[in-house]
Design a protein around this motif. Sequence first.
Motif, PDB file in Angstrom:
ATOM      1  N   GLY A  12      45.913 -21.064 -33.264  1.00  0.00           N
ATOM      2  CA  GLY A  12      47.144 -20.346 -32.956  1.00  0.00           C
ATOM      3  C   GLY A  12      47.892 -19.965 -34.204  1.00  0.00           C
ATOM      4  O   GLY A  12      47.304 -19.659 -35.238  1.00  0.00           O
ATOM      5  N   SER A  61      47.009 -14.312 -37.222  1.00  0.00           N
ATOM      6  CA  SER A  61      46.292 -14.982 -36.134  1.00  0.00           C
ATOM      7  C   SER A  61      44.914 -15.387 -36.648  1.00  0.00           C
ATOM      8  O   SER A  61      44.321 -14.681 -37.475  1.00  0.00           O
ATOM      9  N   VAL A  69      37.144 -15.724 -28.458  1.00  0.00           N
ATOM     10  CA  VAL A  69      36.358 -16.097 -27.278  1.00  0.00           C
ATOM     11  C   VAL A  69      34.915 -15.634 -27.432  1.00  0.00           C
ATOM     12  O   VAL A  69      33.968 -16.387 -27.178  1.00  0.00           O
ATOM     13  N   LEU A 116      41.993 -21.369 -22.656  1.00  0.00           N
ATOM     14  CA  LEU A 116      42.730 -20.160 -23.034  1.00  0.00           C
ATOM     15  C   LEU A 116      44.153 -20.179 -22.504  1.00  0.00           C
ATOM     16  O   LEU A 116      44.378 -20.373 -21.306  1.00  0.00           O
ATOM     17  N   ILE A 164      42.479 -21.850 -27.398  1.00  0.00           N
ATOM     18  CA  ILE A 164      42.910 -20.581 -27.975  1.00  0.00           C
ATOM     19  C   ILE A 164      44.290 -20.264 -27.413  1.00  0.00           C
ATOM     20  O   ILE A 164      44.443 -19.979 -26.228  1.00  0.00           O
ATOM     21  N   ALA A 199      48.355 -18.457 -27.568  1.00  0.00           N
ATOM     22  CA  ALA A 199      48.874 -17.102 -27.528  1.00  0.00           C
ATOM     23  C   ALA A 199      48.895 -16.481 -28.922  1.00  0.00           C
ATOM     24  O   ALA A 199      49.405 -17.070 -29.867  1.00  0.00           O
ATOM     25  N   CYS A 232      35.853 -17.998 -20.321  1.00  0.00           N
ATOM     26  CA  CYS A 232      36.489 -19.268 -20.665  1.00  0.00           C
ATOM     27  C   CYS A 232      36.205 -20.317 -19.596  1.00  0.00           C
ATOM     28  O   CYS A 232      35.890 -20.008 -18.453  1.00  0.00           O
ATOM     29  N   GLN A 239      42.398 -12.873 -29.733  1.00  0.00           N
ATOM     30  CA  GLN A 239      41.878 -13.779 -28.710  1.00  0.00           C
ATOM     31  C   GLN A 239      40.481 -13.353 -28.247  1.00  0.00           C
ATOM     32  O   GLN A 239      39.583 -14.194 -28.101  1.00  0.00           O
ATOM     33  N   MET A 278      47.763 -17.619 -22.786  1.00  0.00           N
ATOM     34  CA  MET A 278      47.943 -16.171 -22.848  1.00  0.00           C
ATOM     35  C   MET A 278      49.202 -15.801 -23.615  1.00  0.00           C
ATOM     36  O   MET A 278      50.029 -16.646 -23.937  1.00  0.00           O
ATOM     37  N   GLN A 279      49.330 -14.499 -23.871  1.00  0.00           N
ATOM     38  CA  GLN A 279      50.526 -13.918 -24.468  1.00  0.00           C
ATOM     39  C   GLN A 279      50.997 -12.830 -23.516  1.00  0.00           C
ATOM     40  O   GLN A 279      50.328 -11.816 -23.324  1.00  0.00           O
TER      41      GLN A 279
END
Length: 304
Positions: free
Chosen positions: A10, A110, A140, A153, A128, A130, A174, A136, A155-156
């Motif tokens: 992150g 990132s 992945v 995973l 993983i 945001a 994932c 991302q 999220m954003q």
Amino acid sequence: MTNPRLVCLGNLTIDDVVLPDGTERPGCTGGDALYACLAARLFEPRTEMVAPVGCDWPASTSAQIRAAGLSETGLSSRNIPSLHNRVAYDADGGRVWTLYNGDDAFHTLSPTIADIPASYLDAEIVLILAMTLDAQIDLVAGLKDRPNRLIALDMQEDYICGNEERLRRMIGDCDIFMPSADEAQQLLGHTDWQAAAREFAGLGPSIVVLKLGAEGVLVHERATDRMFRTPPFPGSVVDTTGAGDSFCGGFLAALLQDRCDLEQAACAGAVAAAFAVSDYGADPMFRAEPQEAMQRLRTWQGNP
């Protein structure tokens, strides 16, 4: 160092915190990778983070991270300023974020596959967090085919609109999917959480954890169609920043201890999140101790 069992990918940030009384705390350490990693280490000490930092990353912050027992091996340097935010709190618990860096800097800072130390690639779980969507997706894709590893995973929410199909494909690669309520609603268009959990599981993940804020979490296991809720750990709430990241870290760390005990993992995540919200910024995560976390978990579950 011993190779980590859990790796949190992150960002790290420098946060200038303004309290409701106008008091300022400049230069506080923040970022989703830090919250998740410190939370996970309450239950699994073999946890590390990968988070690029800028050319102006403070030496004092590096010392604080080392003092917490974390390695800096995964903190590769970028030739741009570090992510820097201003977070102003009001008396009602609300906050206003001012981001001093733009989206390009957010992407540059990132992590990529190349940033992951070789000794971290054998971790049993990779989280993983945001960041930008492209970052991302690349992570992945680069990690999904490695055997005996689970990919979790987060999220954003900012990138969801217009990227729904790309997101569905990424989620399908994932093993554990851990969205917030807002993210799930944006992606699916409804708030039937049980249906949402099954929809996400239908894309591929074996475990779906919906983070519902003050309503706790909803956990779904695809193989058994098991579904259960876990409430938040009781306690005062001062600042919700980092709560979701801390939950993810605690949940996954506990899952490493027993892959079949999802209830224990959810309770551990709730305990970790409670530390995060008990004070401003990441300070309470630096102060939290594994012994206290385990005692809270045992007492909450009726096993003092």
